[in-house]
Design an enzyme around this catalytic site. Sequence first.
Site, PDB file in Angstrom:
ATOM      1  N   LYS A  32      22.530  -8.388  30.814  1.00  0.00           N
ATOM      2  CA  LYS A  32      21.573  -7.666  31.658  1.00  0.00           C
ATOM      3  C   LYS A  32      20.362  -8.511  32.074  1.00  0.00           C
ATOM      4  CE  LYS A  32      23.312  -3.301  31.541  1.00  0.00           C
ATOM      5  NZ  LYS A  32      24.197  -3.239  30.425  1.00  0.00           N
ATOM      6  N   GLU A  47      16.064   2.507  35.405  1.00  0.00           N
ATOM      7  CA  GLU A  47      16.820   3.519  34.668  1.00  0.00           C
ATOM      8  C   GLU A  47      17.513   2.804  33.516  1.00  0.00           C
ATOM      9  OE1 GLU A  47      17.988   1.808  37.170  1.00  0.00           O
ATOM     10  OE2 GLU A  47      19.849   1.094  36.244  1.00  0.00           O
ATOM     11  N   SER A  49      30.296  -9.512  26.983  1.00  0.00           N
ATOM     12  CA  SER A  49      29.086  -9.124  27.714  1.00  0.00           C
ATOM     13  C   SER A  49      27.873  -8.850  26.836  1.00  0.00           C
ATOM     14  CB  SER A  49      29.379  -7.899  28.583  1.00  0.00           C
ATOM     15  OG  SER A  49      29.877  -6.834  27.803  1.00  0.00           O
TER      16      SER A  49
HETATM   17  C1  LIG Z   1      25.375  -2.312  30.296  1.00  0.00           C
HETATM   18  C2  LIG Z   1      26.489  -3.012  29.632  1.00  0.00           C
HETATM   19  C3  LIG Z   1      27.795  -3.002  30.177  1.00  0.00           C
HETATM   20  C4  LIG Z   1      28.187  -2.202  31.378  1.00  0.00           C
HETATM   21  O1  LIG Z   1      27.528  -2.534  32.561  1.00  0.00           O
HETATM   22  P1  LIG Z   1      28.187  -3.401  33.704  1.00  0.00           P
HETATM   23  O2  LIG Z   1      27.215  -3.309  34.814  1.00  0.00           O
HETATM   24  O3  LIG Z   1      29.518  -2.803  34.034  1.00  0.00           O
HETATM   25  O4  LIG Z   1      28.329  -4.782  33.176  1.00  0.00           O
HETATM   26  C5  LIG Z   1      28.775  -3.744  29.532  1.00  0.00           C
HETATM   27  N1  LIG Z   1      28.510  -4.447  28.404  1.00  0.00           N
HETATM   28  C6  LIG Z   1      27.268  -4.467  27.852  1.00  0.00           C
HETATM   29  C7  LIG Z   1      27.052  -5.249  26.615  1.00  0.00           C
HETATM   30  C8  LIG Z   1      26.230  -3.758  28.446  1.00  0.00           C
HETATM   31  O5  LIG Z   1      25.011  -3.770  27.883  1.00  0.00           O
END
Ligand SMILES: *Cc1c(COP(=O)(O)O)cnc(C)c1O
Length: 407
Positions: free
Chosen positions: A96, A118, A391
């Site tokens: 993020k 948000e 992610s």
């Molecule tokens: C917010 C989040 C997501 C989902 O959001 P995307 O916009 O689809 O990437 C996925 N993995 C993590 C660790 C997140 O914090």
Amino acid sequence: MQKSQITKSEPDERGHWGRFGGRYVPEILVAPLEELTEEFTRARHDNDFWQKLNQLLRDYAGRPTPLFHARRLTAHAGGAQIYLKREDLLHTGAHKINNAMGQVLLARQMGKRRVIAETGAGQHGVATATVCALFGLRCIIYMGAEDVRRQALNVFQMRLLGAEVITVNAGTRTLKDAINEAMRDWVTNVHDTYYLLGSALGPHPYPLMVREFQSVIGREAREQMLSASGKLPRALIACVGGGSNAIGLFHPFIADEQVRLIGVEAGGRGDSLGEHAARFHTDAKSGGGRIGVLQGMMSYVLQDLNGQIATTHSISAGLDYSAIGPEHAFLHDNGRAEYIRSSDSEALEGLELCAKLEGIIPALETAHAIMPAIQIARELPRDDAIIVNLSGRGDKDVQLVADLKNR
Ligand SMILES: *Cc1c(COP(=O)(O)O)cnc(C)c1O
């Protein structure tokens, strides 16, 4: 579909990928979105902007992130080599911050002193509060009451960072309602306020802008893979909430048609509407994902048989959303990317497997990609490779997993 369109995946001037995307907003937001588009377009072609951003991503956020060869997961799968793109090692624990850092620089250039955002699980709220602290900007985070309850630690973290967290009691009290409130705030305070949206969704230019800021993931991964093995991976696998971490990994590979792009949606606890957040899934009896408009964009939206927006369920708050970013809708319909779904229990299994075999506890969102990746690796020869986008890290989810296991 013309080939050039598939390989470039660039929207038209008004933010349309084919029929998806666009700008379905009240009149009063057209001018601010136009102003933002102009500022972003200028920054996109400005070397100084990228130099400043890249330096912050390096020195503050911790880029480049490693591409890690997961040997024990690979041995477990018994097929292609599995590599993990370690976005979990970034400051604040997820991808993020790539986007938050890019947008906060735009906010500064535009002279805005107040930033709103948000958040669902709180990861985007924490990333936004962090970059606002770094630049001394006022920060207001909208969060659904249900999420405030589920993610108390993240709420406290945002407050420590100096942000004001506003609890939203409307609707299902989750992410969709928080976005509505943030948009309402923006309409009222647009003269001094920047809306820092957290995923590749919403009205133009957000889906394009967020993709551009997240594409650093795929650019690095492509280079790292080529220098590790001398060839491209056979497949990329990423979880898809709004779609920002997935499109960030996919985008620099779109022209490489031999590379499979695989997005994993939340399969939740069942196939009927309300039990999952799989926007490309439909159930004849209860409804499912159909093309529609939500929160400023045309995309696939989960709806009941009367066209009402459906509620969603996922074990992970970050995937728990009824629509998907428009570029994914486009890549789905033209066949360039594939979308599959993985259930709550598969996500838990993936989280534990990754923890035990690699010493890495992924976020529950991320964990949705692990079991599908093992399946895909198993079908490929050993001298091929696949990349899983890791992610985010799972610290925020440990309590939830513990509670589930103790039940
Ligand atoms: C917010 C989040 C997501 C989902 O959001 P995307 O916009 O689809 O990437 C996925 N993995 C993590 C660790 C997140 O914090």
